[in-house]
Design an enzyme around this catalytic site. Sequence first.
Site, PDB file in Angstrom:
ATOM      1  N   HIS A   1     101.078  89.357   3.387  1.00  0.00           N
ATOM      2  CA  HIS A   1     100.508  89.268   4.663  1.00  0.00           C
ATOM      3  C   HIS A   1      99.824  88.069   4.788  1.00  0.00           C
ATOM      4  O   HIS A   1      99.265  87.425   3.968  1.00  0.00           O
ATOM      5  CB  HIS A   1      99.376  90.691   4.739  1.00  0.00           C
TER       6      HIS A   1
ATOM      7  N   ARG B   1     110.670  97.811   3.430  1.00  0.00           N
ATOM      8  CA  ARG B   1     109.645  98.181   4.712  1.00  0.00           C
ATOM      9  C   ARG B   1     110.446  98.144   5.722  1.00  0.00           C
ATOM     10  O   ARG B   1     110.633  96.841   6.177  1.00  0.00           O
ATOM     11  CB  ARG B   1     108.406  97.869   4.477  1.00  0.00           C
TER      12      ARG B   1
ATOM     13  N   GLU C   1      99.986 105.347  10.034  1.00  0.00           N
ATOM     14  CA  GLU C   1      99.100 104.292  10.417  1.00  0.00           C
ATOM     15  C   GLU C   1      98.030 104.430  11.440  1.00  0.00           C
ATOM     16  O   GLU C   1      96.851 104.151  11.331  1.00  0.00           O
ATOM     17  CB  GLU C   1      99.931 103.043  10.895  1.00  0.00           C
TER      18      GLU C   1
ATOM     19  N   ASP D   1      95.623  99.233  10.664  1.00  0.00           N
ATOM     20  CA  ASP D   1      96.192  99.773  11.935  1.00  0.00           C
ATOM     21  C   ASP D   1      95.434 100.754  12.558  1.00  0.00           C
ATOM     22  O   ASP D   1      95.115 100.993  13.521  1.00  0.00           O
ATOM     23  CB  ASP D   1      97.395  99.840  11.945  1.00  0.00           C
TER      24      ASP D   1
ATOM     25  N   ARG E   1      95.570  98.974   1.946  1.00  0.00           N
ATOM     26  CA  ARG E   1      94.226  98.222   2.081  1.00  0.00           C
ATOM     27  C   ARG E   1      94.382  96.845   2.245  1.00  0.00           C
ATOM     28  O   ARG E   1      95.244  96.303   1.664  1.00  0.00           O
ATOM     29  CB  ARG E   1      93.173  98.493   1.126  1.00  0.00           C
TER      30      ARG E   1
ATOM     31  N   ARG F   1      98.961  92.192  15.774  1.00  0.00           N
ATOM     32  CA  ARG F   1      99.184  92.704  14.574  1.00  0.00           C
ATOM     33  C   ARG F   1      97.723  92.716  14.033  1.00  0.00           C
ATOM     34  O   ARG F   1      96.795  91.964  14.576  1.00  0.00           O
ATOM     35  CB  ARG F   1      99.847  91.941  13.473  1.00  0.00           C
TER      36      ARG F   1
END
Length: 953
Positions: free
Chosen positions: A151, A431, A541, A578, A616, A749
């Site tokens: 991320h 994913r 989510e 999210d 997390r 995002r």
Amino acid sequence: MPDIGPFDFGSVEPDELDKDTERLRHILLESVKVLEKDGDRLINLVESILLKDQPSERDPVSMEQYKQKISSLSNADALSISRILSQCLNLANVAEQHHLVRSVLKANLAGEDLMYSCEHTLKSLIDEGISPDTIYNAICEQSIELVLTAHPTQMMRRTLIAKNNAIGNALSELEKQLTDYERFEWEEELNREVKATWLTDEIRRKKPTPEEEAQGGWSILEQNLWHTLPRFFRILDRTVEKYTGRSLPLGFTNIRFGSWCGGDRDGNDNVTADVTRQVCYFSRWIAATLFYREIDALLFELSMVKKTDSMADAALAANERRQSNKPKSILTLYKEFREGIPEKEAYRIVLAEVRDKMLLTKKKYEDLISGQTPCPDDVCYETAEEVIAPLKMCYDSLVAIGGKAIADGRLLDIIRRLNCFGLNLSKLDIRQESSRHSETLDAITTYLGIGSYNAWSEEQRVEFLLKELESKRPLIPVDFPCNPRVQEVINTFRMAAELPKDSLGAYVISMCQKPSDILAVELLQKVVGNKHPQRVVPLFEMIDDLVRAPTTMESLFNIPWYKKRINGSQEIMLGYSDSAKDAGRLCSAWSLYKAQEILTKLSEKHGVKCNLFHGRGGTVGRGGSPTYLAIQSQPGGSINGRLRVTEQGEMITAHYGQPGMALRTIEVYTTATLKQTLLPPPAPLDKWREIMDFLADVSSKKYRSVVRDDPNFVRYFRASTPERELTHLNIGSRPAKRNVLNPTIESLRAIPWIFSFTQTRLILPAWLGVCDAFKEAINKGWQQDLVDMYKNWPFFSTTVDLIEMVLMKTDPLIALRYNDLLVPFELQSKGKELIDLLNETVNSVLSLTSHETLQQENKLLQHFVSIRRAYMDPINYIQAEILRRLRSQHVDAMDPILIDILIITINGIAAVVNSVPAFQWYSLVTNLLLHVSEVVIKFKTLLLLPDLSDNLL
């Protein structure tokens, strides 16, 4: 040299940390004087813009003059000042991380009771009446997997991270007993690294590729965790034997590592099947290289000749294979040595064969990476079990002849590494978003003429999927024509089927909403002929997805085919970022809590072991919180010895970037999981549940009324924050928006959503809705109930404490400056309303916690925050001014200096707000209030925003 650091300690005496911080700052400023032609002027300029007064002491007249001074800075001066201030903040973080490790070491040497250590936890469990056998079994059955993700929140370049580690290492060496010459050498090393940091470009000039993101994870695994894990297992083993009377099993490992780097293709078209394949090959090549080195070193160590009969037979068989097989060319260099091993040195003979086969394994992946024909599979290792078998034989033989002390050295470390890392360091998750699978199946069914999959009802989809799952005929024609998007999905499943066993972990489905989303992935794995299919993990989510999750899973558990497929174990991922972006932090936290409770009970009802995967983030707004408290505040029974959790972006470096920090992180994950399993928190009272439902509902409505229902909010958000300029940062391979043509909250995002508000010090997503919720609850007569919940319910107290920590890092005056300078006049009232609401929220939280000021009991924490504000607040004012200048220019003719200043200021602010300085961890140590004996620090008052290294004390 002018003093540019306002060190007003008040009642807190300066300690070693302050001295280290001042030492590094002094070296930096001397470096600027020497390395910059106008260094003296720059240092004086920096001194002139520092805000030495606390926010409450800054009068409007002087602040107006201050803003004018910032506005009058030239671009060149703003760049130099920003660099100096940013470097000061960075070096303060380095000093604090070093001080943390030093404090732990001192506590251990002094025999202090270090909170959350293996020793402390096992002793406390025994004192609570837990039997040694129960503790031993719980540890042996414990399973923790830490999943490194890519991320985009790691602002700092890996080059500078390495230099920071070198600075920390030099500080450590200078505290040892040294000769004058040795001290001089390390002081020179410290000076060199600080100067090199100043001369290094802190800006990442190009966007990283997925492969480069994976390299960051590998470097942590190879350089730190590879050495840390054996050390941790030895600590745990000794402690377990002390309190239970039994050593850990030879094959024990409670920690494993996963990765999303190179496998997370949700919204990132840069991650292709070829990329994932190459990442897996590289991972296995690194693992083979590391194990080859260890086994080669072990071969020289195990020179003993005494052995068991079985060991002698194994050596004889290895010799016969060597003599009957012509040495492969890659082993020519070792032929003479191997033939020179005396036959009585059975351990060396067996290990030489293992080493050579590992070398061929390494060569195989070198060939695959470079596109050459690899070695045959039969001369290489594919699974860790193949390597463990001969090593275990050596171990058992050494133990049998009385050499257990020898066996428990490097040999045991290698066996434990094999159990922990396997032959791929970390298993790679894949994913993908659920609609991509539906799109693929729709293309297939349409081509076959049996209808449109996307047009079918859920019942029709499930019926079709189950029929095909039980069918033996192929579903995808060989010459199936499809668009590139569909072809990429099919290529991914085919690639996964071709990779070596154990290369991949879970297949995570984002935006999973119904049973067909899970069954679709199962079918696609089947139709490509995957003999070792990945476990399929739904990711729930959004708030509505969390609410529907139990219904979705119950429907699947009632399907005989699916129940047989999962073989009694189901992993479910919960999305924190999210869900918080969807409805606010308070509603998200409660929805996640309830979902865990219901899913755990549902799984027990169906005889399924539920493994919850916690997605997390680092900051509170993305679900982050100090690890120990996060684990302890989960519903009782939801962990039960099993924990899988993401380590995102900057958290990877913070938690594992230094060996001492990595060791402490692993220890806290282990002890927190153990305690939560054996002493789970009691279920909340029904009255508390009713109140939490009410708080979540009120806060969610307020949050959504501002963020989603206000038609002007997106305009305000994009104007008041640097969200539009984040594209200049090059901090991740994935785009910041899901749909750049549609700038809505939904298209943004969760990470840049939080990140942008963090930069302006409003940090809106972490507290919006909280004040209204508390106010309405008090109006209903629940004020005393809220106080009781805060005192007696870990989930609620942790949630409130984290919000208080967030509020401590906000700054209404700075947020107002962004509003006044950047927001169109017609929208400025919106910003002022939110700033007023921020002040109301502070008051409401203080009322609940009975504090007069935020974090009032932690004077040490307040001291260090005040030091940082002196450097960080000017950076904020400079950033707001630079954003104004950038936006006044034509988009195609932006001054590159302005862009550099913006990036540097973002780095500087992130270094504080997106990191947890070491001082917050004092609150996790019993009897370790260094130089601050008069301060009583509650364990709950950890500094907010990310839980960077919160584990370490």
